[in-house]
Motif scaffolding. Structure first.
Motif, PDB file in Angstrom:
ATOM      1  N   LEU A 172       0.810  -1.212   0.000  1.00 50.97           N
ATOM      2  CA  LEU A 172       0.000   0.000   0.000  1.00 50.97           C
ATOM      3  C   LEU A 172       0.850   1.272   0.000  1.00 50.97           C
ATOM      4  N   LEU A 173       2.145   1.140   0.300  1.00 54.15           N
ATOM      5  CA  LEU A 173       3.021   2.310   0.200  1.00 54.15           C
ATOM      6  C   LEU A 173       3.200   2.766  -1.242  1.00 54.15           C
ATOM      7  N   ASP A 174       2.930   1.893  -2.188  1.00 56.26           N
ATOM      8  CA  ASP A 174       2.959   2.295  -3.598  1.00 56.26           C
ATOM      9  C   ASP A 174       1.631   2.977  -3.899  1.00 56.26           C
ATOM     10  N   VAL A 175       1.564   4.263  -3.623  1.00 58.57           N
ATOM     11  CA  VAL A 175       0.304   4.994  -3.662  1.00 58.57           C
ATOM     12  C   VAL A 175      -0.102   5.428  -5.071  1.00 58.57           C
ATOM     13  N   ASP A 176       0.831   5.329  -6.029  1.00 62.98           N
ATOM     14  CA  ASP A 176       0.537   5.840  -7.366  1.00 62.98           C
ATOM     15  C   ASP A 176       1.005   4.932  -8.492  1.00 62.98           C
ATOM     16  N   GLY A 177       1.378   3.701  -8.156  1.00 63.25           N
ATOM     17  CA  GLY A 177       1.871   2.785  -9.187  1.00 63.25           C
ATOM     18  C   GLY A 177       3.308   3.011  -9.580  1.00 63.25           C
ATOM     19  N   SER A 178       3.966   3.966  -8.923  1.00 60.95           N
ATOM     20  CA  SER A 178       5.370   4.257  -9.232  1.00 60.95           C
ATOM     21  C   SER A 178       6.213   4.436  -7.975  1.00 60.95           C
ATOM     22  N   SER A 179       5.614   4.190  -6.820  1.00 58.32           N
ATOM     23  CA  SER A 179       6.336   4.345  -5.554  1.00 58.32           C
ATOM     24  C   SER A 179       6.752   2.978  -5.023  1.00 58.32           C
ATOM     25  N   ARG A 180       7.617   2.992  -4.025  1.00 62.06           N
ATOM     26  CA  ARG A 180       8.200   1.748  -3.523  1.00 62.06           C
ATOM     27  C   ARG A 180       7.429   1.219  -2.318  1.00 62.06           C
ATOM     28  N   GLY A 181       7.083  -0.045  -2.357  1.00 61.36           N
ATOM     29  CA  GLY A 181       6.456  -0.692  -1.211  1.00 61.36           C
ATOM     30  C   GLY A 181       7.473  -0.951  -0.115  1.00 61.36           C
ATOM     31  N   LYS A 203       8.808   8.408  -0.829  1.00 64.25           N
ATOM     32  CA  LYS A 203       8.826   9.291  -1.990  1.00 64.25           C
ATOM     33  C   LYS A 203       9.861  10.391  -1.804  1.00 64.25           C
ATOM     34  N   SER A 204      10.648  10.625  -2.832  1.00 64.58           N
ATOM     35  CA  SER A 204      11.703  11.635  -2.787  1.00 64.58           C
ATOM     36  C   SER A 204      11.190  12.990  -3.267  1.00 64.58           C
ATOM     37  N   GLY A 205      11.836  14.044  -2.781  1.00 63.42           N
ATOM     38  CA  GLY A 205      11.569  15.380  -3.296  1.00 63.42           C
ATOM     39  C   GLY A 205      10.957  16.340  -2.298  1.00 63.42           C
ATOM     40  N   CYS A 206      10.371  15.813  -1.217  1.00 65.76           N
ATOM     41  CA  CYS A 206       9.716  16.668  -0.213  1.00 65.76           C
ATOM     42  C   CYS A 206      10.498  16.561   1.092  1.00 65.76           C
ATOM     43  N   PHE A 207      11.704  17.095   1.090  1.00 64.68           N
ATOM     44  CA  PHE A 207      12.616  16.892   2.208  1.00 64.68           C
ATOM     45  C   PHE A 207      12.263  17.743   3.422  1.00 64.68           C
ATOM     46  N   ASP A 208      11.702  18.927   3.189  1.00 64.34           N
ATOM     47  CA  ASP A 208      11.386  19.860   4.265  1.00 64.34           C
ATOM     48  C   ASP A 208      10.006  20.460   4.040  1.00 64.34           C
ATOM     49  N   GLY A 209       9.496  21.126   5.073  1.00 59.15           N
ATOM     50  CA  GLY A 209       8.241  21.850   4.937  1.00 59.15           C
ATOM     51  C   GLY A 209       7.027  20.958   5.109  1.00 59.15           C
ATOM     52  N   LYS A 210       5.881  21.596   5.200  1.00 60.69           N
ATOM     53  CA  LYS A 210       4.642  20.869   5.433  1.00 60.69           C
ATOM     54  C   LYS A 210       4.251  20.040   4.215  1.00 60.69           C
ATOM     55  N   LEU A 211       3.562  18.940   4.489  1.00 61.19           N
ATOM     56  CA  LEU A 211       3.199  18.012   3.420  1.00 61.19           C
ATOM     57  C   LEU A 211       1.961  18.446   2.650  1.00 61.19           C
ATOM     58  N   ARG A 222       2.614  12.509   1.517  1.00 60.28           N
ATOM     59  CA  ARG A 222       1.495  12.680   2.432  1.00 60.28           C
ATOM     60  C   ARG A 222       0.542  11.495   2.389  1.00 60.28           C
ATOM     61  N   GLN A 223       0.409  10.869   1.224  1.00 61.24           N
ATOM     62  CA  GLN A 223      -0.419   9.675   1.106  1.00 61.24           C
ATOM     63  C   GLN A 223       0.238   8.458   1.744  1.00 61.24           C
ATOM     64  N   GLN A 224       1.573   8.420   1.751  1.00 62.45           N
ATOM     65  CA  GLN A 224       2.278   7.267   2.313  1.00 62.45           C
ATOM     66  C   GLN A 224       2.258   7.246   3.841  1.00 62.45           C
ATOM     67  N   VAL A 225       2.236   8.420   4.465  1.00 62.36           N
ATOM     68  CA  VAL A 225       2.352   8.486   5.918  1.00 62.36           C
ATOM     69  C   VAL A 225       1.232   7.728   6.632  1.00 62.36           C
ATOM     70  N   PRO A 226      -0.052   7.878   6.259  1.00 62.16           N
ATOM     71  CA  PRO A 226      -1.091   7.106   6.958  1.00 62.16           C
ATOM     72  C   PRO A 226      -0.930   5.599   6.807  1.00 62.16           C
ATOM     73  N   VAL A 227      -0.353   5.154   5.699  1.00 58.66           N
ATOM     74  CA  VAL A 227      -0.093   3.722   5.522  1.00 58.66           C
ATOM     75  C   VAL A 227       0.913   3.254   6.577  1.00 58.66           C
ATOM     76  N   LEU A 228       1.960   4.030   6.765  1.00 54.55           N
ATOM     77  CA  LEU A 228       2.951   3.698   7.791  1.00 54.55           C
ATOM     78  C   LEU A 228       2.342   3.767   9.186  1.00 54.55           C
ATOM     79  N   GLU A 229       1.515   4.759   9.413  1.00 57.12           N
ATOM     80  CA  GLU A 229       0.916   4.894  10.743  1.00 57.12           C
ATOM     81  C   GLU A 229       0.039   3.694  11.075  1.00 57.12           C
ATOM     82  N   ARG A 230      -0.708   3.206  10.104  1.00 57.37           N
ATOM     83  CA  ARG A 230      -1.539   2.021  10.360  1.00 57.37           C
ATOM     84  C   ARG A 230      -0.672   0.815  10.686  1.00 57.37           C
TER      85      ARG A 230
END
Length: 353
Positions: A172-181, A203-211, A222-230
């Motif tokens: 489920l960490l692959d939120v867009d068909g191109s991300s890593r599980g 996902k790379s590219g959002c190193f700092d700042g709000k999601l 931002r889509q991956q974080v709830p998957v990790l939290e669960r």
């Protein structure tokens, strides 16, 4: 004309050697810190210490696969179901490594085995077990890689003789068909020493700042974080000691200063979304917290970590000491095609009593 500064280069090389010496000096006493041992497989003493490492290996492929895929590369980043390489105009292509490059990487793996005495190394950007065995040659089991065609896979190197069970992918960490599980493994399953581990490469590219910015990398992260939290919350409810290891592509030293926000399904930040004590016990200890910046080599100018080990408070609380280390590359290997990351290690002394 390029102006060279040999004295500065020498000073940086000296500083790197000192950093390596300091790093390893913190590790060497750990080998004698364990006073209680049990017998493992083949009658060998079983340490009560747990040493977890993570290493992004920068497009590690076999030479044959690199040559084959290099001839058919594509302009855009391949999707998860494509075993292909990108050759995006204006971007550095995936590295082509020589036998000497693999030997240098293997020396670092040997250092993890013999000096650091790592139990588990979470691996990122590795094209499966065949690629990993070029570096983790002896004394390791390489396994539990995610079922992803793309060459950037996540998996594990586990110290030989350590019992483990692959738990399948966190797809489920692959939120867009191109991300890593995520790769999920349990070491010492079914025993009091049991620990559940999840290796990630977010996902790379959002190193700092709000999601919540209107920036695609931040939106994907931002889509991956709830998957990790669960995943974290499920382990807490089970009462299982656990850790998340890998490349978070996030400066967690900054991220951890700010709240996750009120909406668990759309957090503002990563660390405090995972470590929110909901349910009670869902709190994490970060390996790099307060750790000095140690360069991987003389050409490494990064001053903040994106590789980290996040350990459950239950597991961290069992340790009499917690020690951080980074393992730089040998100065004599400068200029070789290694990786733009080097191993990060978190040692939990006495956590497996």
């Amino acid at each position: 004309m390029t102006t060279h500064h040999p004295p500065r280069a020498r000073r940086r090389a000296v500083a790197l050697r000192l950093a390596l010496a300091v790093t390893l000096a913190t590790l060497l006493p750990m080998q004698s810190a364990c006073t209680q041992t049990r017998m493992g497989q083949n009658g060998r003493p079983l340490s009560s210490d747990l040493r977890l490492a993570t290493w992004n290996m920068d497009w590690l492929l076999t030479p044959a696969t690199r040559a084959e895929l290099g001839n058919t590369c594509q302009a855009r980043q391949p999707s998860s179901d494509q075993h292909a390489l990108p050759c995006t105009p204006g971007r550095t292509p995936p590295p082509t490594r020589s036998a000497a490059d693999f030997d240098a990487l293997a020396r670092t793996a040997d250092q993890l085995r013999d000096t650091v005495k790592a139990d588990v190394v979470a691996l990122q950007e590795v094209d499966g077990a065949a690629a990993a065995r070029q570096v983790f040659r002896q004394g390791w089991a390489v396994d539990c890689f995610v079922q992803r065609a793309h060459p950037q896979k996540v998996g594990f190197a586990i110290r030989e003789g350590t019992p483990y069970r692959c738990n399948g992918d966190l797809g489920l960490l692959d939120v867009d068909g191109s991300s890593r599980g995520g790769a999920d493994v349990t070491i010492y399953p079914g025993t009091p020493r049991e620990v559940r581990l999840l290796a990630v490469h977010l996902k790379s590219g959002c190193f700092d700042g709000k999601l919540d910015r209107q920036f695609p990398p931040c939106q994907r992260l931002r889509q991956q974080v709830p998957v990790l939290e669960r995943w974290v919350d499920a382990r807490v409810r089970e009462g299982v000691a656990f850790a998340l290891l890998g490349d978070f592509n996030r400066h967690l030293d900054k991220d951890a200063r700010y709240p996750a926000g009120p909406d668990e399904s759309a957090p503002f930040n990563l660390f405090n979304a995972l470590s929110d004590n909901e349910p009670p016990g869902a709190t994490l200890v970060r390996a790099t917290e307060g750790a000095p910046s140690i360069p991987c080599d003389a050409d490494d100018h990064h001053s903040q970590y994106i590789d980290d080990v996040l350990v459950s408070s239950q597991l961290a609380g069992r340790a009499s000491q917690r020690q951080f280390a980074r393992v730089p590359y040998a100065p004599e290997d400068r200029g070789r095609m290694l990786s733009d990351h080097c191993p990060v290690v978190f040692s939990l002394i006495g956590a497996l009593r």
